[in-house]
Motif scaffolding. Structure first.
Motif, mmCIF file in Angstrom:
data_model
loop_
_atom_site.group_PDB
_atom_site.id
_atom_site.type_symbol
_atom_site.label_atom_id
_atom_site.label_comp_id
_atom_site.label_asym_id
_atom_site.label_seq_id
_atom_site.Cartn_x
_atom_site.Cartn_y
_atom_site.Cartn_z
ATOM 1 N N ILE A 121 -38.271 -45.169 -4.752
ATOM 2 C CA ILE A 121 -37.332 -44.337 -5.509
ATOM 3 C C ILE A 121 -37.536 -42.905 -5.029
ATOM 4 O O ILE A 121 -38.599 -42.325 -5.225
ATOM 5 C CB ILE A 121 -37.542 -44.448 -7.024
ATOM 6 C CG1 ILE A 121 -37.280 -45.885 -7.479
ATOM 7 C CG2 ILE A 121 -36.614 -43.469 -7.760
ATOM 8 C CD1 ILE A 121 -37.457 -46.114 -8.960
ATOM 9 N N PRO A 122 -36.532 -42.319 -4.370
ATOM 10 C CA PRO A 122 -36.741 -41.025 -3.712
ATOM 11 C C PRO A 122 -37.041 -39.860 -4.652
ATOM 12 O O PRO A 122 -37.935 -39.062 -4.396
ATOM 13 C CB PRO A 122 -35.414 -40.798 -2.970
ATOM 14 C CG PRO A 122 -34.770 -42.136 -2.871
ATOM 15 C CD PRO A 122 -35.216 -42.888 -4.085
ATOM 16 N N TYR A 123 -36.275 -39.765 -5.760
ATOM 17 C CA TYR A 123 -36.347 -38.559 -6.577
ATOM 18 C C TYR A 123 -36.678 -38.901 -8.032
ATOM 19 O O TYR A 123 -35.938 -39.656 -8.687
ATOM 20 C CB TYR A 123 -35.020 -37.795 -6.506
ATOM 21 C CG TYR A 123 -34.588 -37.507 -5.091
ATOM 22 C CD1 TYR A 123 -35.202 -36.500 -4.349
ATOM 23 C CD2 TYR A 123 -33.584 -38.261 -4.489
ATOM 24 C CE1 TYR A 123 -34.819 -36.255 -3.030
ATOM 25 C CE2 TYR A 123 -33.193 -38.017 -3.173
ATOM 26 C CZ TYR A 123 -33.819 -37.007 -2.454
ATOM 27 O OH TYR A 123 -33.446 -36.765 -1.162
ATOM 28 N N VAL A 124 -37.777 -38.334 -8.512
ATOM 29 C CA VAL A 124 -38.235 -38.604 -9.873
ATOM 30 C C VAL A 124 -38.515 -37.279 -10.565
ATOM 31 O O VAL A 124 -39.171 -36.391 -9.994
ATOM 32 C CB VAL A 124 -39.524 -39.464 -9.883
ATOM 33 C CG1 VAL A 124 -40.017 -39.694 -11.311
ATOM 34 C CG2 VAL A 124 -39.283 -40.798 -9.173
ATOM 35 N N GLN A 166 -41.211 -36.060 -8.056
ATOM 36 C CA GLN A 166 -41.379 -36.816 -6.819
ATOM 37 C C GLN A 166 -40.167 -36.504 -5.946
ATOM 38 O O GLN A 166 -39.024 -36.652 -6.381
ATOM 39 C CB GLN A 166 -41.462 -38.308 -7.125
ATOM 40 C CG GLN A 166 -41.752 -39.198 -5.930
ATOM 41 C CD GLN A 166 -42.053 -40.624 -6.347
ATOM 42 O OE1 GLN A 166 -42.974 -40.888 -7.112
ATOM 43 N NE2 GLN A 166 -41.261 -41.557 -5.865
ATOM 44 N N TYR A 167 -40.447 -36.054 -4.726
ATOM 45 C CA TYR A 167 -39.372 -35.632 -3.823
ATOM 46 C C TYR A 167 -39.454 -36.436 -2.532
ATOM 47 O O TYR A 167 -40.456 -36.392 -1.824
ATOM 48 C CB TYR A 167 -39.508 -34.126 -3.529
ATOM 49 C CG TYR A 167 -38.426 -33.580 -2.637
ATOM 50 C CD1 TYR A 167 -37.135 -33.418 -3.136
ATOM 51 C CD2 TYR A 167 -38.681 -33.234 -1.324
ATOM 52 C CE1 TYR A 167 -36.124 -32.914 -2.329
ATOM 53 C CE2 TYR A 167 -37.679 -32.719 -0.501
ATOM 54 C CZ TYR A 167 -36.398 -32.569 -1.011
ATOM 55 O OH TYR A 167 -35.399 -32.076 -0.226
ATOM 56 N N ARG A 168 -38.412 -37.206 -2.268
ATOM 57 C CA ARG A 168 -38.366 -38.095 -1.100
ATOM 58 C C ARG A 168 -39.600 -39.001 -1.060
ATOM 59 O O ARG A 168 -40.257 -39.136 -0.030
ATOM 60 C CB ARG A 168 -38.224 -37.282 0.180
ATOM 61 C CG ARG A 168 -36.888 -36.547 0.258
ATOM 62 C CD ARG A 168 -36.743 -35.769 1.533
ATOM 63 N NE ARG A 168 -35.428 -35.110 1.578
ATOM 64 C CZ ARG A 168 -35.058 -34.221 2.498
ATOM 65 N NH1 ARG A 168 -35.909 -33.903 3.469
ATOM 66 N NH2 ARG A 168 -33.869 -33.668 2.468
ATOM 67 N N GLU A 169 -39.881 -39.590 -2.231
ATOM 68 C CA GLU A 169 -40.982 -40.539 -2.432
ATOM 69 C C GLU A 169 -42.367 -39.900 -2.301
ATOM 70 O O GLU A 169 -43.384 -40.598 -2.256
ATOM 71 C CB GLU A 169 -40.869 -41.735 -1.475
ATOM 72 C CG GLU A 169 -39.593 -42.545 -1.676
ATOM 73 C CD GLU A 169 -39.572 -43.814 -0.843
ATOM 74 O OE1 GLU A 169 -40.642 -44.386 -0.585
ATOM 75 O OE2 GLU A 169 -38.463 -44.237 -0.449
ATOM 76 N N GLN A 178 -45.202 -37.373 -4.042
ATOM 77 C CA GLN A 178 -45.614 -36.673 -5.258
ATOM 78 C C GLN A 178 -45.824 -35.194 -4.937
ATOM 79 O O GLN A 178 -46.529 -34.850 -3.979
ATOM 80 C CB GLN A 178 -46.916 -37.274 -5.796
ATOM 81 C CG GLN A 178 -47.205 -36.919 -7.244
ATOM 82 C CD GLN A 178 -46.600 -37.916 -8.209
ATOM 83 O OE1 GLN A 178 -46.398 -39.074 -7.864
ATOM 84 N NE2 GLN A 178 -46.315 -37.484 -9.418
ATOM 85 N N ILE A 179 -45.207 -34.332 -5.728
ATOM 86 C CA ILE A 179 -45.265 -32.891 -5.483
ATOM 87 C C ILE A 179 -46.151 -32.221 -6.537
ATOM 88 O O ILE A 179 -46.078 -32.534 -7.724
ATOM 89 C CB ILE A 179 -43.848 -32.272 -5.540
ATOM 90 C CG1 ILE A 179 -42.928 -32.944 -4.511
ATOM 91 C CG2 ILE A 179 -43.915 -30.768 -5.324
ATOM 92 C CD1 ILE A 179 -43.326 -32.734 -3.085
#
Length: 318
Positions: free
Chosen positions: A270-273, A294-297, A299-300
């Motif tokens: 899921i790419p974007y969370v 979460q950005y492009r799978e 974790q940020i």
């Protein structure tokens, strides 16, 4: 950039990536009980965040999806009430004061409407105020969606097993549920309702889980969106459904009544969370949580809120 004044709260922003299709935003506002005194107060408190996002150029007309926290509509139970309600030292006392100020209506609900929860008094107050709560919630988010031409996952609100009938949130005689609604950029509300299936320990005396329903997948300008409310994130079947349906956006409205950091819960495929918490001060109840993105799978690391009373916007360029 920060804004600070009585009507412009301290707001900070974190931006990840560059937008080609649009923006996926998480708005984590700092609110207090005063922001729930009236529909206008609630609208202005939230509009400050939209105005800020627009100035920071992370709102693209018709191509933006915004996520709000869980229980953002819960405190609307006090909307329209007297200064006496808002001057109470605890939320429990505020609920009791609402009961006394509408004693006739309260007695009718208490005696003649179905009750399901352990706290019958609190449930009766919420049932008594449900139509007004839903009207304010729908009016405000519909207005903001239309005004800024954005799509909104409007956090959640506690209502008696509601459904959408002819474009309006409508109550039933079912148990109180923690539910979230989706608003399209033309101001209309989506007929599908996201319902919490596993109530938290703190809400079990009032809220019932909706285990018999399936949460919807919404088609947005940025891709397929799936929403789960806080404790439902522990359900592996829900995560599996999202992955199987090739969901691209995952909204996780959350709530905690004590300082909380989101755990590392990377969801592959899921790419974007975006997970956002309601930060605020409601009578004696203080709520706080650190967001998760979460950005492009990937974790940020999220930017931590530096000051008590600050709001935060997380913007993912898609």
């Amino acid at each position: 950039m920060k804004l600070s004044s009585e009507r412009n709260p301290i707001i900070e922003i974190q931006i990840e990536g560059r937008a080609q299709k649009g923006f996926f935003l998480g708005m984590q506002p700092y609110l207090t009980k005063e922001d729930y005194r009236s529909e206008d107060a609630f609208y202005l408190a939230l509009k400050a965040y939209f105005d800020y996002a627009k100035r920071e150029e992370v709102i693209a007309s018709g191509r933006t999806v915004i996520v709000f926290p869980e229980n953002i509509g819960y405190w609307l139970v006090a909307s329209g009430e007297s200064d006496t309600v808002f001057s109470q030292s605890t939320f429990s006392n505020a609920i009791k004061e609402i009961k006394f100020e509408h004693l006739g209506r309260f007695i009718l609900v208490y005696l003649f409407e179905k009750n399901y929860s352990e706290d019958r008094t609190k449930e009766s107050v919420f049932r008594m105020k449900a139509w007004q709560m839903a009207e304010i919630y729908q009016n405000v988010f519909s207005k903001l969606a239309q005004e800024f031409r954005v799509e909104i996952v409007a956090g959640s609100i506690v209502l008696p097993e509601p459904k959408v009938v002819e474009g309006k949130i409508t109550m039933t005689d079912g148990p109180l549920q923690n539910v979230s609604f989706y608003f399209h950029s033309n101001g209309t509300i989506d007929p599908e309702v996201t319902r919490k299936k596993i109530p938290s320990e703190e809400e079990k005396d009032l809220v019932f889980g909706a285990n018999h329903t399936k949460n919807p997948i919404i088609k947005t300008p940025l891709g397929r969106l799936y929403t789960l409310l806080s404790s439902d994130l522990g359900r592996s079947d829900e995560i599996k459904t999202a992955i199987e349906k090739e969901v691209e956006l995952f909204a996780k409205p959350a709530f905690a009544s004590r300082p909380t950091r989101a755990g590392k819960s990377k969801i592959s495929q899921i790419p974007y969370v975006i997970r956002v918490f309601l930060n605020g001060n409601f009578w004696e109840i203080k709520t706080y949580g650190t967001a998760e993105i979460q950005y492009r799978e990937k974790q940020i690391n999220v930017k931590r809120i530096k000051e008590n009373g600050s709001g935060m916007i997380y913007a993912l360029g898609i």
